[in-house]
Design an enzyme around this catalytic site. Structure first.
Site, PDB file in Angstrom:
ATOM      1  N   GLY A  19     -47.994 -11.185  20.687  1.00 20.24           N
ATOM      2  CA  GLY A  19     -46.785 -12.025  20.683  1.00 20.24           C
ATOM      3  C   GLY A  19     -47.086 -13.420  20.161  1.00 20.24           C
ATOM      4  O   GLY A  19     -46.357 -13.950  19.308  1.00 20.24           O
ATOM      5  N   GLU A  43     -46.506  -3.090  34.303  1.00 18.05           N
ATOM      6  CA  GLU A  43     -45.718  -4.329  34.410  1.00 18.05           C
ATOM      7  C   GLU A  43     -44.942  -4.630  33.123  1.00 18.05           C
ATOM      8  O   GLU A  43     -44.032  -5.457  33.111  1.00 18.05           O
ATOM      9  CB  GLU A  43     -46.632  -5.528  34.724  1.00 18.05           C
ATOM     10  CG  GLU A  43     -47.148  -5.567  36.166  1.00 18.05           C
ATOM     11  CD  GLU A  43     -48.156  -4.475  36.470  1.00 18.05           C
ATOM     12  OE1 GLU A  43     -49.006  -4.173  35.601  1.00 18.05           O
ATOM     13  OE2 GLU A  43     -48.071  -3.878  37.564  1.00 18.05           O
ATOM     14  N   ASN A  44     -45.316  -3.974  32.020  1.00 18.01           N
ATOM     15  CA  ASN A  44     -44.689  -4.305  30.727  1.00 18.01           C
ATOM     16  C   ASN A  44     -43.214  -3.903  30.636  1.00 18.01           C
ATOM     17  O   ASN A  44     -42.502  -4.351  29.738  1.00 18.01           O
ATOM     18  CB  ASN A  44     -45.460  -3.672  29.562  1.00 18.01           C
ATOM     19  CG  ASN A  44     -46.756  -4.390  29.236  1.00 18.01           C
ATOM     20  OD1 ASN A  44     -47.692  -3.794  28.703  1.00 18.01           O
ATOM     21  ND2 ASN A  44     -46.846  -5.682  29.563  1.00 18.01           N
ATOM     22  N   TRP A  45     -42.721  -3.092  31.604  1.00  9.48           N
ATOM     23  CA  TRP A  45     -41.289  -2.755  31.609  1.00  9.48           C
ATOM     24  C   TRP A  45     -40.430  -3.990  31.819  1.00  9.48           C
ATOM     25  O   TRP A  45     -39.234  -3.976  31.533  1.00  9.48           O
ATOM     26  CB  TRP A  45     -40.978  -1.741  32.726  1.00  9.48           C
ATOM     27  CG  TRP A  45     -41.663  -0.424  32.565  1.00  9.48           C
ATOM     28  CD1 TRP A  45     -42.724   0.040  33.288  1.00  9.48           C
ATOM     29  CD2 TRP A  45     -41.327   0.629  31.645  1.00  9.48           C
ATOM     30  NE1 TRP A  45     -43.083   1.307  32.858  1.00  9.48           N
ATOM     31  CE2 TRP A  45     -42.228   1.694  31.860  1.00  9.48           C
ATOM     32  CE3 TRP A  45     -40.349   0.773  30.653  1.00  9.48           C
ATOM     33  CZ2 TRP A  45     -42.189   2.880  31.124  1.00  9.48           C
ATOM     34  CZ3 TRP A  45     -40.313   1.962  29.923  1.00  9.48           C
ATOM     35  CH2 TRP A  45     -41.215   2.988  30.164  1.00  9.48           C
ATOM     36  N   HIS A  56     -46.942  -6.609  17.442  1.00  3.28           N
ATOM     37  CA  HIS A  56     -47.385  -5.292  17.914  1.00  3.28           C
ATOM     38  C   HIS A  56     -47.674  -4.365  16.723  1.00  3.28           C
ATOM     39  O   HIS A  56     -48.640  -3.595  16.750  1.00  3.28           O
ATOM     40  CB  HIS A  56     -46.331  -4.669  18.836  1.00  3.28           C
ATOM     41  CG  HIS A  56     -46.076  -5.477  20.079  1.00  3.28           C
ATOM     42  ND1 HIS A  56     -47.102  -5.955  20.860  1.00  3.28           N
ATOM     43  CD2 HIS A  56     -44.934  -5.898  20.675  1.00  3.28           C
ATOM     44  CE1 HIS A  56     -46.601  -6.636  21.882  1.00  3.28           C
ATOM     45  NE2 HIS A  56     -45.287  -6.618  21.789  1.00  3.28           N
ATOM     46  N   SER A  78     -56.248  -7.968  34.640  1.00  5.18           N
ATOM     47  CA  SER A  78     -54.830  -7.567  34.575  1.00  5.18           C
ATOM     48  C   SER A  78     -54.593  -6.106  34.952  1.00  5.18           C
ATOM     49  O   SER A  78     -53.882  -5.383  34.249  1.00  5.18           O
ATOM     50  CB  SER A  78     -54.265  -7.849  33.174  1.00  5.18           C
ATOM     51  OG  SER A  78     -54.297  -9.219  32.892  1.00  5.18           O
ATOM     52  N   ARG A 135     -61.551  -8.565  25.930  1.00  7.90           N
ATOM     53  CA  ARG A 135     -60.167  -9.056  25.959  1.00  7.90           C
ATOM     54  C   ARG A 135     -59.997 -10.101  24.878  1.00  7.90           C
ATOM     55  O   ARG A 135     -60.792 -11.039  24.769  1.00  7.90           O
ATOM     56  CB  ARG A 135     -59.819  -9.644  27.328  1.00  7.90           C
ATOM     57  CG  ARG A 135     -58.347 -10.082  27.374  1.00  7.90           C
ATOM     58  CD  ARG A 135     -57.823 -10.318  28.770  1.00  7.90           C
ATOM     59  NE  ARG A 135     -56.395 -10.577  28.726  1.00  7.90           N
ATOM     60  CZ  ARG A 135     -55.544 -10.365  29.709  1.00  7.90           C
ATOM     61  NH1 ARG A 135     -55.986  -9.887  30.856  1.00  7.90           N
ATOM     62  NH2 ARG A 135     -54.257 -10.633  29.580  1.00  7.90           N
ATOM     63  N   ARG A 167     -40.506  -6.629  30.195  1.00 13.12           N
ATOM     64  CA  ARG A 167     -40.234  -7.302  28.908  1.00 13.12           C
ATOM     65  C   ARG A 167     -38.825  -6.968  28.422  1.00 13.12           C
ATOM     66  O   ARG A 167     -38.238  -5.985  28.873  1.00 13.12           O
ATOM     67  CB  ARG A 167     -41.270  -6.850  27.876  1.00 13.12           C
ATOM     68  CG  ARG A 167     -42.642  -7.325  28.262  1.00 13.12           C
ATOM     69  CD  ARG A 167     -43.668  -7.028  27.218  1.00 13.12           C
ATOM     70  NE  ARG A 167     -44.917  -7.634  27.656  1.00 13.12           N
ATOM     71  CZ  ARG A 167     -45.857  -8.098  26.867  1.00 13.12           C
ATOM     72  NH1 ARG A 167     -45.714  -8.005  25.557  1.00 13.12           N
ATOM     73  NH2 ARG A 167     -46.952  -8.636  27.348  1.00 13.12           N
ATOM     74  N   ASP A 193     -54.799  -8.263  23.658  1.00 13.92           N
ATOM     75  CA  ASP A 193     -53.834  -9.311  24.009  1.00 13.92           C
ATOM     76  C   ASP A 193     -53.579 -10.256  22.831  1.00 13.92           C
ATOM     77  O   ASP A 193     -54.459 -10.443  21.981  1.00 13.92           O
ATOM     78  CB  ASP A 193     -54.396 -10.091  25.204  1.00 13.92           C
ATOM     79  CG  ASP A 193     -53.324 -10.866  25.946  1.00 13.92           C
ATOM     80  OD1 ASP A 193     -52.127 -10.684  25.634  1.00 13.92           O
ATOM     81  OD2 ASP A 193     -53.684 -11.642  26.836  1.00 13.92           O
TER      82      ASP A 193
END
Ligand code: FPP
Length: 249
Positions: free
Chosen positions: A35, A79-81, A49, A205, A197, A83, A32
């Protein structure tokens, strides 16, 4: 004593002063903070990234050199779709680029490359690249390196339940946890011992919900692009010093 040999393309066993039996067999990493790291540098999130891929390469080499059996990394969640499309497209192109650039070296190291998650969400081309990486490395006996892509723990368990429901040979009444694991994406991997993490969050998550049931959790405020071998070893040393009771006393 730790020798400064990280970065070689050949496995270079490293001694970190921990009894082998105290090492985690399977480490899972939530990479993580890419960004936030990029924002802090005045860069686009995508640059975070790209920097994260470099960290991943170093940590994989480090884990392999230490003799860790399995390393699983969370590269793209179900869930990253959500973005922005440009960021999603960039991440998907990074997977292809990563395989094109790194597969030969991972194979040379004897790593077994695996993907978990619902890969039907990806393009045919990327699915073929994933399958090629898996088949090329499937008979290797080194570190089991798993990339979680379009992965969600609940989604994995639900897909496993659907596979089970369709399996006419399954004896539902006598089904054990070990039997159920055969339907999970991670079948064959040791249970997760340690979840790391980065970037200060203390959540799972939706990562490896079944497999991390008794995992130890370790976190750092360092964002993934700045995470390094020294902190990785710190996490492993702290793990080795913990008292795991698995529900006993
Ligand atoms: C979380 O940081 C990171 C991701 C969602 C992607 C992780 C991907 C990589 C490290 C590179 C690609 C991997 C491979 C296998 C080639 P974030 O973007 O949520 O960071 P933030 O919380 O600071 O916004």
């Amino acid at each position: 004593m730790l020798r400064k040999i990280f970065g070689s393309s050949k496995k270079q066993p490293v001694d970190i002063d921990i009894d082998k039996e105290k090492l985690p067999r399977h480490i899972a990493v939530i990479m993580d903070g890419n960004g936030r790291w990029a924002k802090g540098q005045g860069l686009l999130r995508t640059a975070g990234h790209a920097a994260g891929v470099k960290t991943l390469k170093r940590i994989l080499i480090s884990a392999d050199d230490m003799g860790i059996e399995a390393l699983t990394v969370y590269a793209f969640s179900t869930e990253n779709w959500k973005r922005p499309k440009a960021e999603v497209d960039f991440l998907l192109s990074l997977f292809s680029e990563y395989l094109a650039k790194e597969l030969a070296e991972m194979h040379e190291r004897g790593a077994q490359v695996k993907f978990i998650g619902d890969r039907t969400g990806f393009s045919e081309k990327l699915q073929q690249e994933m399958a090629r990486a898996e088949s090329l490395t499937e008979n290797n006996t080194g570190i089991r390196f798993t990339i979680a892509a379009n992965y969600g723990g609940r989604d994995e368990i639900l897909r496993a339940a659907k596979l089970l429901a369709k399996d006419t040979n399954a004896d539902i009444d006598s089904l054990t946890e070990a039997d159920f694991e055969k339907y999970l994406d991670t079948f064959g991997a040791p249970p997760v011992d340690l979840v790391i993490r980065t970037s200060g969050e203390m959540r799972l998550s939706n990562f490896l919900l079944w497999q991390a049931a008794y995992a130890e959790f370790w976190y750092t405020n360092t964002p993934w692009p700045d995470f390094n071998e020294r902190e990785f070893i710190e996490a492993i040393k702290e793990f080795a010093a913990r008292n795991r009771r698995f529900g006993g006393v």
